[in-house]
Scaffold this active site. Sequence first.
Site, short mmCIF file in Angstrom:
data_model
loop_
_atom_site.label_atom_id
_atom_site.label_comp_id
_atom_site.label_asym_id
_atom_site.label_seq_id
_atom_site.Cartn_x
_atom_site.Cartn_y
_atom_site.Cartn_z
N CYS A 188 0.84 -1.20 0.00
CA CYS A 188 0.00 0.00 0.00
C CYS A 188 0.88 1.26 0.00
O CYS A 188 1.85 1.35 0.75
CB CYS A 188 -0.91 0.02 1.23
SG CYS A 188 -2.06 1.42 1.24
N CYS B 143 -0.60 5.31 6.70
CA CYS B 143 -1.39 5.22 7.93
C CYS B 143 -0.56 4.55 9.04
O CYS B 143 -0.10 3.41 8.89
CB CYS B 143 -2.66 4.42 7.68
SG CYS B 143 -3.66 5.05 6.29
N CYS C 60 -1.17 0.87 10.45
CA CYS C 60 -1.42 -0.21 9.51
C CYS C 60 -0.17 -1.00 9.16
O CYS C 60 0.86 -0.43 8.78
CB CYS C 60 -2.05 0.36 8.24
SG CYS C 60 -2.48 -0.92 7.05
N CYS D 255 -16.94 -9.24 3.93
CA CYS D 255 -16.31 -7.95 3.69
C CYS D 255 -15.08 -8.17 2.81
O CYS D 255 -14.12 -8.83 3.23
CB CYS D 255 -15.90 -7.29 5.01
SG CYS D 255 -17.29 -6.95 6.10
N CYS E 177 -19.98 -6.57 1.49
CA CYS E 177 -19.51 -5.21 1.74
C CYS E 177 -18.13 -5.07 1.11
O CYS E 177 -17.26 -5.93 1.30
CB CYS E 177 -19.42 -4.95 3.25
SG CYS E 177 -18.80 -3.31 3.70
N CYS F 278 -20.85 1.95 5.92
CA CYS F 278 -20.23 1.36 7.09
C CYS F 278 -19.00 2.19 7.40
O CYS F 278 -18.10 2.31 6.56
CB CYS F 278 -19.87 -0.09 6.80
SG CYS F 278 -18.92 -0.90 8.09
N ARG G 220 -20.26 -2.78 15.72
CA ARG G 220 -19.48 -4.00 15.51
C ARG G 220 -18.17 -3.94 16.27
O ARG G 220 -17.43 -2.96 16.17
CB ARG G 220 -19.20 -4.17 14.01
CG ARG G 220 -18.47 -5.46 13.65
CD ARG G 220 -18.27 -5.56 12.15
NE ARG G 220 -19.52 -5.30 11.47
CZ ARG G 220 -19.61 -4.87 10.21
NH1 ARG G 220 -18.51 -4.64 9.52
NH2 ARG G 220 -20.79 -4.67 9.65
#
Length: 404
Positions: free
Chosen positions: A65, A69, A72, A109, A142, A202, A272
Amino acid sequence: MDLLNTLVDKGLRRELPTREEALAVLATSDDDVLDVVAAAGKVRRQWFGRRVKLNYLVNLKSGLCPEDCSYCSQRLGSTTGILKYTWLKPDEASKAAAAGLAGGAKRVCLVASGRGPTDRDVDRVAGTIKAIKEQNEGVEVCACLGLLSDGQAERLREAGADAYNHNLNTSEGTYGDITTTHTYADRVDTVNKAHAAGLSACSGLIAGMGESDEDLVDVVFSLRELDPDSVPVNFLIPVEGTPLAKEWNLTPQRCLRILAMVRFVCPDVEVRIAGGREVHLRTMQPLALHLANSIFLGDYLTTEGQAGKADLEMIADAGFVVEGADEVTLPEHRAAGGVCGSHAEGGCGSGCGAHADAGCGSHEGAGCGSHEAVGAAAVPANEPRTDLVAVRRRGAGTDLAPNA
């Protein structure tokens, strides 16, 4: 406690608490934590009974990626030894999803690392959605692919996606301290795009990154304004090789207070428990079911979770039941498309998973504890439980069966 009685009454009416009341929940003492759980539990049962919705993550593309962040394990420059692979083929993703669905999950997901999808990526995911839905009648799908460009949410909806996850993660005021390669406004824009396309939005948060109580309340109130149908609450998994690897700021009691605050602010929204529950709630996980009505089953994106069988046993032992595929998750007034009491008289909600060493919906590898390499009894109370963090080595992207 007058505060809790007031919050219960407001929650049953879908009325927004004040910021001061939300902050007061976070400030309650450990001695009062059971009272807080009992009060928020009344609100949870009013809108969701004793049902627990199970969700299952499939990591379609892991690592690599370009975003930075801090939480992460898939970030630019991460030295965490996570699985790295490019896009799973539709049949591979469908096979991975089948394991979670066999374990009782009703929503899959689909997550991919990266800043956001290209149009070709959207086509890939569309093929995966089709494959999953052809083989599993009634399954919810999702997508969580990062920042969306114009028209992409509509294309995902046309392909059969039911929801889109993109977490706010933290407050607007502190967002720049966590990520510099995109902005808080970028994330809000993507949630709004999902809404506008008719996808169930979400969006959630990550707790434990060193934020203040005010930051937590800020992000939850912002989520309520965005009005997502589901709010994933992630607890940071401090993974070695990331900038936040030393941020062990959470206790089980702190996690319970955070979940209770989210329930009071978002009374009739799917709350959740996402990444990090095994690491930070540990043996207190069953109490959290009195606050949240949804969890992830099995492993997370890049880290291990509790075994699916253990999740099912925990739900049953705590007196809850797994939500069936034929049951509607949201209360009737929300499922029918109505807002959660309107934002004037007490709006609703928040967001979904998190993939940030947390849950479902950002590109943050998430996860939890290895429940094999434990040796837990030797760890003193309130010490960092680094023994509960293990990189995922099975499931999607490997030849080994998933932990579902």
